[in-house]
Scaffold this motif. Structure first.
Motif, mmCIF file in Angstrom:
data_model
loop_
_atom_site.group_PDB
_atom_site.id
_atom_site.type_symbol
_atom_site.label_atom_id
_atom_site.label_comp_id
_atom_site.label_asym_id
_atom_site.label_seq_id
_atom_site.Cartn_x
_atom_site.Cartn_y
_atom_site.Cartn_z
ATOM 1 N N ILE A 25 -2.746 -7.650 -2.038
ATOM 2 C CA ILE A 25 -1.311 -7.318 -1.251
ATOM 3 C C ILE A 25 -0.594 -6.127 -1.790
ATOM 4 N N HIS A 26 -0.275 -5.212 -0.808
ATOM 5 C CA HIS A 26 0.288 -3.916 -1.238
ATOM 6 C C HIS A 26 1.593 -3.921 -0.629
ATOM 7 N N ASP A 27 2.735 -3.516 -1.389
ATOM 8 C CA ASP A 27 4.009 -3.389 -0.881
ATOM 9 C C ASP A 27 4.016 -1.950 0.027
ATOM 10 N N THR A 28 4.121 -1.958 1.085
ATOM 11 C CA THR A 28 4.039 -0.743 1.978
ATOM 12 C C THR A 28 5.713 -0.236 2.259
ATOM 13 N N CYS A 29 6.428 -0.305 1.083
ATOM 14 C CA CYS A 29 7.787 0.204 1.110
ATOM 15 C C CYS A 29 7.897 1.760 1.465
ATOM 16 N N THR A 30 7.061 2.662 1.384
ATOM 17 C CA THR A 30 7.164 4.021 1.987
ATOM 18 C C THR A 30 5.928 4.276 2.689
#
Length: 466
Positions: A25-30
């Motif tokens: 799971i990756h945080d796609t915050c940008t």
């Protein structure tokens, strides 16, 4: 929700027997973080670079499928890259109609209906209530601009006229001059119905400005992103702006939410048990950092029923994630020949899995999951109406928009309008219909604005509304 779905599938004996799913799971915050996660999914096992082989059909990335990202803007990047390698991507909130173009995004699917369907639902809603004089405003991003373009094009072929079309300025300040000018233009256009095709971030300052400008007695038609958003219905004074009719993605089945709650509670108990066994106090409870012994029978103020707390838990998006994970699992189940009870351990190439996911057709907690030729889930919308009971907010499901074929059903008796008797449907027309023996005399470029003059002696109209 993704972790819950994966664990539920891994504990199932019917779906993917003797196969264990893993995940990253990756945080796609940008945009940069989104690109990093995408390229990492494409990397081969044990390597961090993306190696393009001479035979792309034999390419084996570390991830057989990608769930997400949520936003339309980020999904455009991910879908373009993953499409080159035909890695299946299922987004749970990217609703932009452009993503349905298989020429550019051949491996993109989604478990949220596309905005093309939402536009059709809004168009039918306006016609259902006879609102022929409306305004359109949208957020200043791809979601809002494309929604406005599609809606304007659709309404041009109907008897609905667009009195004004504007873009909500990108600002967090409800008192900005640009925002106040937009609202003043809405007032000057003499419309009683305004469609707000916006994401919730832009809709919040817009409605804060509407309240500050004391705009009351209007009908607001909301797109799915903000129609049930807590940040909007908690704007102080918003209960006075009029009636809100919104488009909403179909709600999750309560059975699934109860299972998720049980899973969450079990995880919390496991964490508490671990903390208790090493805590200072010992016993059956855990010790907090200030030395107070916690009893597991005490009430937990931070624990809520998920179905009752839309403010802390996005039920719609989470159910779409749940559906996406199950769609991948069913595609793998069919690809690996698991119907026999034993799954094969052969290689899984992305393009093979993509074909199988496109063909899935299964039931999931009373919902049926399948995709059309463009990768769009065959799912409609609920039509909801805000309902202020005293000072508390609630909403009622007052209808539904179904696809294949496209149909709109409204139970008008469930809608409490802002009119005096709460039953009378608000009117939004530029000119009232002409009486018998009269014909229209166009006043301006809008076909909905006209005056009525008597028919010349010895003539008649053989059709109404001319």
């Amino acid at each position: 929700m993704m972790r819950f779905a994966v664990e539920e599938i891994n504990n199932s004996s019917a779906l993917l027997p003797n196969v264990t799913l893993g995940y990253e799971i990756h945080d796609t915050c940008t945009e940069a973080a989104n690109l990093h996660g995408t390229l990492r999914a494409l990397g081969r096992e044990g390597r961090h670079d993306v190696e393009v082989l001479s035979a792309p059909q034999r390419y084996e990335p570390r991830a057989v499928a990608v769930i997400g990202p949520d936003s339309t803007q980020l999904a455009l990047t991910t879908a373009a890259i993953l499409g080159v390698f035909l890695v299946p991507e299922i987004s749970y909130e990217a609703s932009l109609e452009m993503l349905s173009t298989k020429r550019f995004y051949p491996s993109f699917l989604r478990t949220i209906p596309s905005d093309g369907q939402q536009v059709k639902a809004i168009g039918l809603l306006l016609q259902r209530f006879g609102w022929t004089w409306v305004a359109l405003v949208g957020s200043d991003n791809t979601y809002g601009r494309d929604g406005l373009n599609a809606l304007s094009e659709l309404l041009a072929a109907t008897d609905v006229c667009v009195a004004y079309r504007g873009v909500i300025p990108t600002t967090k300040d409800a008192g900005s001059p640009e925002l106040r000018k937009l609202i003043q233009t809405l007032v000057d256009s003499r419309v009683n119905v305004t469609v707000v095709f916006s994401n919730r971030r832009n809709a919040q300052p817009f409605f804060e400005a509407v309240v500050q400008e004391n705009i009351t007695g209007m009908v607001w038609v909301g797109s799915e992103d903000w129609s049930l958003a807590q940040t909007i219905w908690q704007v102080p004074g918003i209960q006075n702006i009029g009636s809100v009719i919104g488009i909403s993605v179909e709600q999750a089945e309560p059975t699934m939410l109860k299972r998720l709650e049980s899973w969450e509670n079990a995880r919390e108990r496991a964490v508490s048990g671990s903390a208790g066994s090493t805590g200072v106090g010992g016993g059956n409870g855990a010790s907090s950092s200030d030395g107070i012994q916690l009893n597991c029978t005490q009430h937990c103020p931070g624990c809520h029923l998920l179905a009752d707390t839309p403010d802390i838990y996005d039920i719609q998006a989470s159910y779409n994630v749940y559906s996406a994970v199950y769609a991948v699992a069913h595609g793998l189940h069919n690809l690996l020949g698991c119907a026999s009870g034993v799954c094969s351990k052969g290689r899984v190439y992305p393009w093979q899995l993509l074909q199988k996911i496109k063909q899935v057709n299964f039931s999931l907690h009373k919902s049926y999951i399948s995709f059309d030729a463009n990768g769009n889930i065959r799912k409609g919308y609920n039509i909801i109406a805000w309902n202020w009971r005293g000072q508390s907010w609630a909403f009622d499901v007052v209808g539904a928009f179904t696809v294949n074929p496209n149909r709109l059903h409204i139970d008008q008796s469930k809608i409490l309008w802002h009119t005096k008797d709460h039953q009378q449907v608000p009117v939004s027309v530029c000119s009232w219909p002409c009486a018998a023996g009269e014909m229209r005399l166009q006043q301006n470029r809008h076909r909905c604005c006209f005056s009525c003059v008597a028919c010349p002696a010895g003539t008649f109209l053989n059709r109404t509304g001319q």
